[in-house]
Write a protein that holds these residues in place. Structure first.
Motif, mmCIF file in Angstrom:
data_model
loop_
_atom_site.group_PDB
_atom_site.id
_atom_site.type_symbol
_atom_site.label_atom_id
_atom_site.label_comp_id
_atom_site.label_asym_id
_atom_site.label_seq_id
_atom_site.Cartn_x
_atom_site.Cartn_y
_atom_site.Cartn_z
ATOM 1 N N THR A 85 -1.461 8.922 -0.501
ATOM 2 C CA THR A 85 -0.904 9.355 -1.696
ATOM 3 C C THR A 85 0.926 9.306 -2.044
ATOM 4 O O THR A 85 0.980 10.589 -1.244
ATOM 5 C CB THR A 85 -1.300 9.653 -2.275
ATOM 6 O OG1 THR A 85 -2.862 9.090 -2.392
ATOM 7 C CG2 THR A 85 -1.459 10.174 -3.975
ATOM 8 N N ASP B 74 -2.947 1.040 -7.284
ATOM 9 C CA ASP B 74 -2.120 1.914 -5.774
ATOM 10 C C ASP B 74 -2.894 2.757 -5.784
ATOM 11 O O ASP B 74 -3.010 4.073 -6.729
ATOM 12 C CB ASP B 74 -0.546 1.390 -6.726
ATOM 13 C CG ASP B 74 -0.617 0.606 -6.432
ATOM 14 O OD1 ASP B 74 -0.373 -1.184 -5.086
ATOM 15 O OD2 ASP B 74 -0.277 -0.638 -7.568
ATOM 16 N N ASP B 75 -2.443 3.924 -4.518
ATOM 17 C CA ASP B 75 -2.855 5.018 -4.470
ATOM 18 C C ASP B 75 -1.369 5.844 -3.922
ATOM 19 O O ASP B 75 -0.604 5.884 -3.095
ATOM 20 C CB ASP B 75 -2.411 4.448 -2.023
ATOM 21 C CG ASP B 75 -3.431 6.051 -2.432
ATOM 22 O OD1 ASP B 75 -3.698 6.650 -2.709
ATOM 23 O OD2 ASP B 75 -3.709 6.514 -1.041
#
Length: 317
Positions: A2, A113-114
């Motif tokens: 992340t 998205d991460d």
């Protein structure tokens, strides 16, 4: 993995770049970072200041990433995320960037998205608070109301009574943000980041963003009346000239004369002061900071303000 995203907002001259440099100098950012630097005007100054650091810098110039260059900003952010070559992204908007709009963009990308919106900071110069909020409340109000942490700069230059008044007025705009009043030199970067990260986790919760309209697309239009950058102009040059310190101080003292120069709200740059030495300078109407710097290939100066007399600036510099 992340990717953490930190936003450092603040009006012209509030100290955003100084804060980022402090955190990097003190090795607070141990992860690989990418900085998205958005400057108001054609002459890049802050990006040049930061290039000596071993970090990747993406510069978006001559426009604001929350409106006129929003597509460039969004695409740049997506490219960095897609590359998976960084662990932390720092976003430094221009002084008139609307924090609410930038948070919207990041939160929208966070859905697919991460990434994680970590820090949402507004730097506020207490010595200019009264004047700038009166003249430029649109930008000040948005940045203050949407920050999770508000870091007050130049607090060492005001007394307790004045500081208390500023804190009270900020609290009327933002009831929940942490407000840090300790002079930055008295806090380590770890302490500053630690205070801010706790609140960054809070503001990234959906319930804390309930006041935001998070609908966003690349083709959206902004109401110019709602975000009017046209009140500001930017003048800048690249110059080989030598400016002795005494001359620099004289120039910046003269820039306070609004009848001659217009309303100067910010000037910054890097110039040669003799045949060997260079300095960086930061100017707001009631403060001038000059510090030694390493040599560069050419001097750079920018002046930002309202109704600037650019012809006179050409003669002064």
């Amino acid at each position: 993995m992340t990717i953490q995203i930190d936003i450092f907002s603040g009006f012209f001259g509030a100290g955003k770049t100084t804060l980022i440099k402090k955190l990097i100098d003190e090795n607070v950012y141990s992860k690989k970072i990418t900085l998205i630097e958005n400057e108001f005007g054609e002459i890049p100054i802050d990006g040049a200041f930061l290039k000596k650091y071993n970090i990747e810098i993406k510069e978006i110039k001559a426009g604001c990433i929350c409106c006129s260059t929003v597509i460039d900003f969004t695409n740049t952010l997506r490219e960095i995320i897609k590359s998976k070559e960084t662990e932390r992204i720092i976003i430094e908007p221009s002084g008139v960037g609307k924090l609410s709009e930038i948070v919207k963009i990041v939160k929208k990308l966070e859905e697919d998205d991460d990434i994680h919106l970590n820090l949402v900071i507004a730097a506020v110069d207490v010595t200019m608070y009264e004047e700038f909020t009166e003249l430029f409340s649109e930008f000040y109000g948005d940045q203050i109301s949407h920050a999770s942490t508000i870091l007050l700069s130049r607090t060492q230059n005001v007394d307790d009574e004045e500081l208390g008044k500023v804190v009270s007025k900020i609290r009327e705009i933002n009831e929940t943000a942490s407000i840090v009043t300790t002079p930055w030199d008295d806090l380590s970067g770890v302490e500053l980041l630690g205070l801010s990260e706790a609140d960054g986790q809070q503001i990234s919760r959906d319930e804390d963003l309930s006041a935001f309209d998070l609908e966003f697309d690349d083709d959206h239009d902004h109401d110019d009346d709602d975000h009017n950058h046209d009140i500001f102009t930017s003048w800048g040059i690249e110059t080989p000239k030598i400016f002795p310190v005494i001359k620099l101080k004289s120039i910046f003292e003269s820039l306070k004369d609004e009848a001659v120069f217009g309303k100067v709200v910010r000037s910054k740059g890097k110039v040669q002061i003799d045949t060997v030495n260079w300095v960086e300078f930061d100017f707001v109407p009631n403060a001038l900071e000059i510090r030694a710097s390493e040599p560069d290939e050419i001097g750079r100066i920018t002046v930002i303000g309202h109704d600037l007399n650019q012809a006179i600036l050409d003669t002064v510099f």
